[in-house]
Design an enzyme around this catalytic site. Structure first.
Site, PDB file in Angstrom:
ATOM      1  N   LYS A   1     -27.243  20.064 -45.690  1.00  0.00           N
ATOM      2  CA  LYS A   1     -27.476  20.732 -44.425  1.00  0.00           C
ATOM      3  C   LYS A   1     -26.678  22.077 -44.517  1.00  0.00           C
ATOM      4  O   LYS A   1     -27.177  23.373 -44.220  1.00  0.00           O
ATOM      5  CB  LYS A   1     -26.216  20.503 -43.378  1.00  0.00           C
ATOM      6  CG  LYS A   1     -26.644  20.483 -41.990  1.00  0.00           C
ATOM      7  CD  LYS A   1     -27.802  21.308 -41.329  1.00  0.00           C
ATOM      8  CE  LYS A   1     -27.758  21.263 -40.143  1.00  0.00           C
ATOM      9  NZ  LYS A   1     -29.496  21.283 -39.605  1.00  0.00           N
TER      10      LYS A   1
ATOM     11  N   GLU B   1     -40.156  18.911 -46.312  1.00  0.00           N
ATOM     12  CA  GLU B   1     -38.255  18.695 -47.271  1.00  0.00           C
ATOM     13  C   GLU B   1     -37.781  17.640 -46.697  1.00  0.00           C
ATOM     14  O   GLU B   1     -37.414  17.248 -47.603  1.00  0.00           O
ATOM     15  CB  GLU B   1     -37.576  19.356 -46.589  1.00  0.00           C
ATOM     16  CG  GLU B   1     -37.230  19.794 -44.652  1.00  0.00           C
ATOM     17  CD  GLU B   1     -36.263  21.208 -44.246  1.00  0.00           C
ATOM     18  OE1 GLU B   1     -35.481  20.811 -45.800  1.00  0.00           O
ATOM     19  OE2 GLU B   1     -36.557  21.708 -42.984  1.00  0.00           O
TER      20      GLU B   1
ATOM     21  N   ARG C   1     -23.891  16.704 -45.226  1.00  0.00           N
ATOM     22  CA  ARG C   1     -23.390  17.790 -46.781  1.00  0.00           C
ATOM     23  C   ARG C   1     -24.020  17.618 -47.952  1.00  0.00           C
ATOM     24  O   ARG C   1     -23.959  18.137 -49.396  1.00  0.00           O
ATOM     25  CB  ARG C   1     -22.534  18.496 -46.362  1.00  0.00           C
ATOM     26  CG  ARG C   1     -21.817  19.006 -45.392  1.00  0.00           C
ATOM     27  CD  ARG C   1     -20.375  18.996 -44.833  1.00  0.00           C
ATOM     28  NE  ARG C   1     -20.314  20.385 -45.670  1.00  0.00           N
ATOM     29  CZ  ARG C   1     -20.040  21.434 -45.367  1.00  0.00           C
ATOM     30  NH1 ARG C   1     -20.461  22.125 -44.190  1.00  0.00           N
ATOM     31  NH2 ARG C   1     -19.441  22.538 -46.177  1.00  0.00           N
TER      32      ARG C   1
ATOM     33  N   LYS D   1     -40.820  21.888 -43.317  1.00  0.00           N
ATOM     34  CA  LYS D   1     -40.458  21.288 -42.530  1.00  0.00           C
ATOM     35  C   LYS D   1     -41.255  19.783 -42.597  1.00  0.00           C
ATOM     36  O   LYS D   1     -40.211  18.478 -43.109  1.00  0.00           O
ATOM     37  CB  LYS D   1     -40.645  21.144 -40.884  1.00  0.00           C
ATOM     38  CG  LYS D   1     -39.652  20.629 -40.063  1.00  0.00           C
ATOM     39  CD  LYS D   1     -37.886  21.250 -40.270  1.00  0.00           C
ATOM     40  CE  LYS D   1     -37.989  23.005 -40.019  1.00  0.00           C
ATOM     41  NZ  LYS D   1     -36.201  23.345 -40.410  1.00  0.00           N
TER      42      LYS D   1
ATOM     43  N   GLU E   1     -42.814  28.317 -41.656  1.00  0.00           N
ATOM     44  CA  GLU E   1     -41.549  27.346 -40.438  1.00  0.00           C
ATOM     45  C   GLU E   1     -42.069  25.671 -41.087  1.00  0.00           C
ATOM     46  O   GLU E   1     -41.717  24.680 -41.710  1.00  0.00           O
ATOM     47  CB  GLU E   1     -41.247  27.562 -39.615  1.00  0.00           C
ATOM     48  CG  GLU E   1     -40.170  26.054 -39.174  1.00  0.00           C
ATOM     49  CD  GLU E   1     -39.304  25.748 -40.009  1.00  0.00           C
ATOM     50  OE1 GLU E   1     -38.472  25.001 -39.608  1.00  0.00           O
ATOM     51  OE2 GLU E   1     -38.928  27.224 -41.207  1.00  0.00           O
TER      52      GLU E   1
ATOM     53  N   TRP F   1     -22.196  16.768 -53.347  1.00  0.00           N
ATOM     54  CA  TRP F   1     -24.139  17.159 -53.580  1.00  0.00           C
ATOM     55  C   TRP F   1     -24.012  17.962 -54.396  1.00  0.00           C
ATOM     56  O   TRP F   1     -23.669  19.031 -54.764  1.00  0.00           O
ATOM     57  CB  TRP F   1     -24.823  17.978 -52.378  1.00  0.00           C
ATOM     58  CG  TRP F   1     -25.816  18.500 -52.551  1.00  0.00           C
ATOM     59  CD1 TRP F   1     -26.850  17.895 -52.221  1.00  0.00           C
ATOM     60  CD2 TRP F   1     -26.267  19.585 -53.137  1.00  0.00           C
ATOM     61  NE1 TRP F   1     -28.028  18.479 -51.774  1.00  0.00           N
ATOM     62  CE2 TRP F   1     -27.761  19.401 -52.712  1.00  0.00           C
ATOM     63  CE3 TRP F   1     -25.945  20.899 -53.678  1.00  0.00           C
ATOM     64  CZ2 TRP F   1     -29.051  20.528 -53.192  1.00  0.00           C
ATOM     65  CZ3 TRP F   1     -27.057  21.652 -54.213  1.00  0.00           C
ATOM     66  CH2 TRP F   1     -28.530  21.632 -54.278  1.00  0.00           C
TER      67      TRP F   1
ATOM     68  N   CYS G   1     -21.648  19.494 -50.117  1.00  0.00           N
ATOM     69  CA  CYS G   1     -20.394  19.040 -50.399  1.00  0.00           C
ATOM     70  C   CYS G   1     -19.544  18.886 -49.267  1.00  0.00           C
ATOM     71  O   CYS G   1     -19.831  19.888 -48.706  1.00  0.00           O
ATOM     72  CB  CYS G   1     -19.579  19.357 -51.500  1.00  0.00           C
ATOM     73  SG  CYS G   1     -20.454  18.940 -53.086  1.00  0.00           S
TER      74      CYS G   1
ATOM     75  N   ASN H   1     -14.862  21.864 -52.397  1.00  0.00           N
ATOM     76  CA  ASN H   1     -16.510  21.962 -52.056  1.00  0.00           C
ATOM     77  C   ASN H   1     -16.411  23.456 -52.060  1.00  0.00           C
ATOM     78  O   ASN H   1     -15.758  24.257 -52.468  1.00  0.00           O
ATOM     79  CB  ASN H   1     -16.774  21.790 -50.611  1.00  0.00           C
ATOM     80  CG  ASN H   1     -17.999  22.732 -49.698  1.00  0.00           C
ATOM     81  OD1 ASN H   1     -18.295  22.651 -50.569  1.00  0.00           O
ATOM     82  ND2 ASN H   1     -17.422  23.239 -48.491  1.00  0.00           N
ATOM     83  N   GLY H   2     -18.272  23.755 -53.229  1.00  0.00           N
ATOM     84  CA  GLY H   2     -18.165  25.023 -53.304  1.00  0.00           C
ATOM     85  C   GLY H   2     -18.184  25.076 -55.333  1.00  0.00           C
ATOM     86  O   GLY H   2     -18.409  23.733 -55.873  1.00  0.00           O
TER      87      GLY H   2
ATOM     88  N   HIS I   1     -60.013  34.621 -50.181  1.00  0.00           N
ATOM     89  CA  HIS I   1     -58.966  35.326 -50.908  1.00  0.00           C
ATOM     90  C   HIS I   1     -58.761  34.339 -52.657  1.00  0.00           C
ATOM     91  O   HIS I   1     -57.495  35.034 -53.025  1.00  0.00           O
ATOM     92  CB  HIS I   1     -58.517  36.114 -50.819  1.00  0.00           C
ATOM     93  CG  HIS I   1     -58.886  37.097 -49.963  1.00  0.00           C
ATOM     94  ND1 HIS I   1     -59.435  38.383 -50.702  1.00  0.00           N
ATOM     95  CD2 HIS I   1     -58.736  37.303 -48.663  1.00  0.00           C
ATOM     96  CE1 HIS I   1     -60.663  39.545 -49.739  1.00  0.00           C
ATOM     97  NE2 HIS I   1     -59.393  38.794 -48.581  1.00  0.00           N
TER      98      HIS I   1
END
Length: 607
Positions: free
Chosen positions: A602, A487, A27, A484, A480, A74, A2, A100-101, A503
């Site tokens: 983000k 996502e 965000r 990438k 990584e 968000w 957010c 925001n939070g 295995h």
């Protein structure tokens, strides 16, 4: 997670706020809204979906005023609907709040307020803030906010306006980031700096617990104890252009193109006279010698940088390192004390889980060192020492240049420790530094020569599953790389240690399954090549990223990308570049908004 923008001044609040929200779309983009205080009271508009939906609604309902608040969401509490969108109003419609939070005790507060006769329209935690302020409001919005701040548990950055005091704007910051901009003709608050840069570069980084009261043409800041304080105004050095796409189609590809220059700038600042020099953020030989345990703690991509750092510390400085995920760290009863160094990595310096891990480390008297791209962030202010990435603003949700500079800083830190402890020959130390300085041009070369990556991206875009394999440092890069791709392309992607295929995981390989093999470690090339042959024999379509132009690799690969030459230990800096490009071009081939992948944000400022 957010973003908020709040403005008071002589300009059109709607214009300033919408411009600021556009800079915060990384965000959140589930919904957006705006409210202004004017002669009519509080007027607002909010819409589910992307910001364009709000902008279209405002064409029909242009809100007029010089004081306002805006929000881009968000979703955490409640679905992405018009009703759950911010701003949220008090029951009497006279108080509007953006937030925001997360308010952790909102259910308890909501139950108490409902018993008192207050009602709620949304499923959000934020509406509780607006109703609480109404409950305690007696003609002074600041006094009401002081009371409410003490009753809320969680993380919150808020912008607050009221119809009864239309020439007033309140900002409130507890745990969540909030930056205060001082303009020639007004004041601007936002969750992140890019929202301010068009209007001012003079900012105050509000501290935890701060309240800002903008009243008329002046402002007053109160600290966590509600005592009036003075906060230093700082000047942002980077420009508006640095936070724009600068001619590129997307932020992600712009930021991949900036990786070479970001490494160059980092080395320019942190290496002086052919020595690693973090200035006051270094540890001396005695301090390092007294450290008996090192943790690297981070989330997501930053955690993957930590995995490379773990190898670097082991190979260069001969120091074992424990790498832990920040969201698990606090619950693992970590063995830390005054002789422990906890290295935390966070692009934003606001990552909630990492911030909690930092605070736990401090409670146990551990030394704390932060690697971050954000000066004056919450973690920067609280860590004992901070090392900066100097990568400039990173806007795309998928981190690229922040990751690469985090990795480079970890190499520098390992070199610094190893030399001070006498665990590396000076010639070897200088050779690694010399080679590091050659990498920016090699990174730029990789970014330019991306045709084979584009072709392979088109081939894999419709795949349901894809696998990365590698050993040692290549496995760390594979982890990584897999994140990438998944996502931003939404393809199920996993990274496997190549030696572990037999295995169990090799059962997932079937005809035409894409497998990307990373092979840069000379002593492990034959071993990894054998694993590639195993998946090839089961029908896999192999794309190889390698340090050697080896006929055996080309024989088993659909496509082979040979990296520029460097030291084996430094290959993670180069090998990750094609994987970032792979993720980008696959996302584009699928028609996905690569800068704003679904369900992601983000800066994750909630646990």
């Amino acid at each position: 997670m957010c973003g908020i923008v709040a403005y008071k001044g002589k300009l059109d609040a709607r214009e300033v706020i919408i411009d600021g929200l556009e800079k915060l779309e990384y965000r959140g983009y589930d919904s957006a809204g705006i409210a202004v205080a004017n002669a009519k009271g509080i007027e607002f508009e909010k819409k589910a979906g992307k910001l364009i939906n709000l902008k279209e609604a405002l064409e029909e309902n242009p809100l007029k005023g010089n004081v306002g608040i805006g929000h881009i969401r968000w979703a955490t509490h409640g679905a992405a609907t018009d009703t759950n969108s911010h701003p949220h109003l008090s029951n009497n419609g006279k108080i509007a709040v953006v937030h925001n939070g997360i308010i952790e005790n909102y259910r308890q507060l909501k139950n108490e307020l409902e018993k008192e006769g207050y009602t709620f329209k949304s499923s959000t935690d934020t509406e509780v803030i607006a109703v609480l302020i109404e409950k305690y409001y007696q003609g002074d919005i600041l006094k009401a906010c002081e009371i409410v701040k003490e009753k809320l548990v969680g993380s919150f950055a808020c912008g607050i306006i009221t119809a009864d005091e239309p020439d007033r704007l309140i900002g409130m910051r507890v745990e969540s980031p909030l930056v205060f901009g001082v303009m020639e003709d007004g004041f601007l608050m936002a969750s992140d700096i890019p929202s301010l840069l068009k209007y001012t570069r003079d900012v105050i980084y509000l501290e935890n617990g701060d309240l800002v009261d903008i009243n008329g043409d002046s402002y007053t800041i109160y600290d966590e104890n509600n005592s009036e304080v003075s906060r230093e105004i700082k000047t942002i050095e980077w420009s508006v252009d640095a936070a724009s796409k600068d001619g590129f189609d997307h932020f992600m590809i712009k930021e991949i193109n900036e990786e070479g220059s970001a490494i160059d700038e980092l080395l320019r600042v942190n290496v002086k006279d052919n020595r690693v020099d973090f200035e006051e953020n270094s540890f001396d030989k005695e301090e390092i010698a007294n450290i008996n345990k090192i943790y690297i703690v981070a989330c997501g991509t930053a955690y993957h940088a930590g995995l490379v750092g773990k190898y670097a510390f082991g190979k260069i400085a001969k120091i074992p390192v424990i790498c832990d995920i920040a969201s698990e760290f606090r619950y693992n009863d970590p063995f830390i004390d005054e002789n422990t160094l906890v290295i935390l990595i966070s692009q934003s310096g606001e990552t909630a889980d990492s911030l909690k891990a930092l605070r736990l480390s401090k409670e146990k008297n551990a030394k704390t060192l932060l690697i971050t791209n954000t000066l004056a962030s919450s973690m920067d202010r609280e860590a004992l020492k901070s090392i900066y990435c100097y990568a400039g603003p990173e806007i795309a949700v998928a981190s690229t240049k922040a990751y690469i500079t985090q990795v480079v800083n970890l190499y520098l830190l390992a070199l610094d420790f190893s030399l001070k402890l006498g665990r590396i020959e000076l010639s070897s130390y200088e050779n690694i530094l010399k080679e590091l300085k050659t990498l920016p041009k090699k990174v730029e070369e990789l970014v330019k020569n991306d045709e084979s990556i584009k072709e392979f991206a088109h081939e894999i875009k419709d795949s349901k599953s894809l696998f990365y394999i590698g050993r040692s440092l290549d496995y760390a890069t594979s982890i990584e790389a897999a994140l990438k791709l998944k996502e931003v392309s939404y393809i199920h992607t996993e990274a496997f240690a190549a030696g572990e295929l037999k295995h169990g995981t090799i059962s997932l390989i079937e005809e035409a399954t894409p497998v990307i093999a990373i092979m840069t470690q000379g002593n492990l090339l034959d071993k990894t090549l054998s694993n590639v042959e195993e998946v090839k024999s089961r029908g896999a379509k192999v794309f190889s990223i390698t340090s050697k132009d080896d006929s055996r690799i080309r024989k088993v690969s659909e496509k082979t990308l040979v990296l520029p030459e460097t030291m084996d230990i430094l290959y993670p800096i180069l090998s990750v570049i094609p994987t970032q490009l792979m993720a980008y071009y696959t996302s584009i081939a699928k028609g996905i908004d690569v800068d704003k992948p679904r369900n992601l944000a983000k800066s994750v400022t909630v646990e």
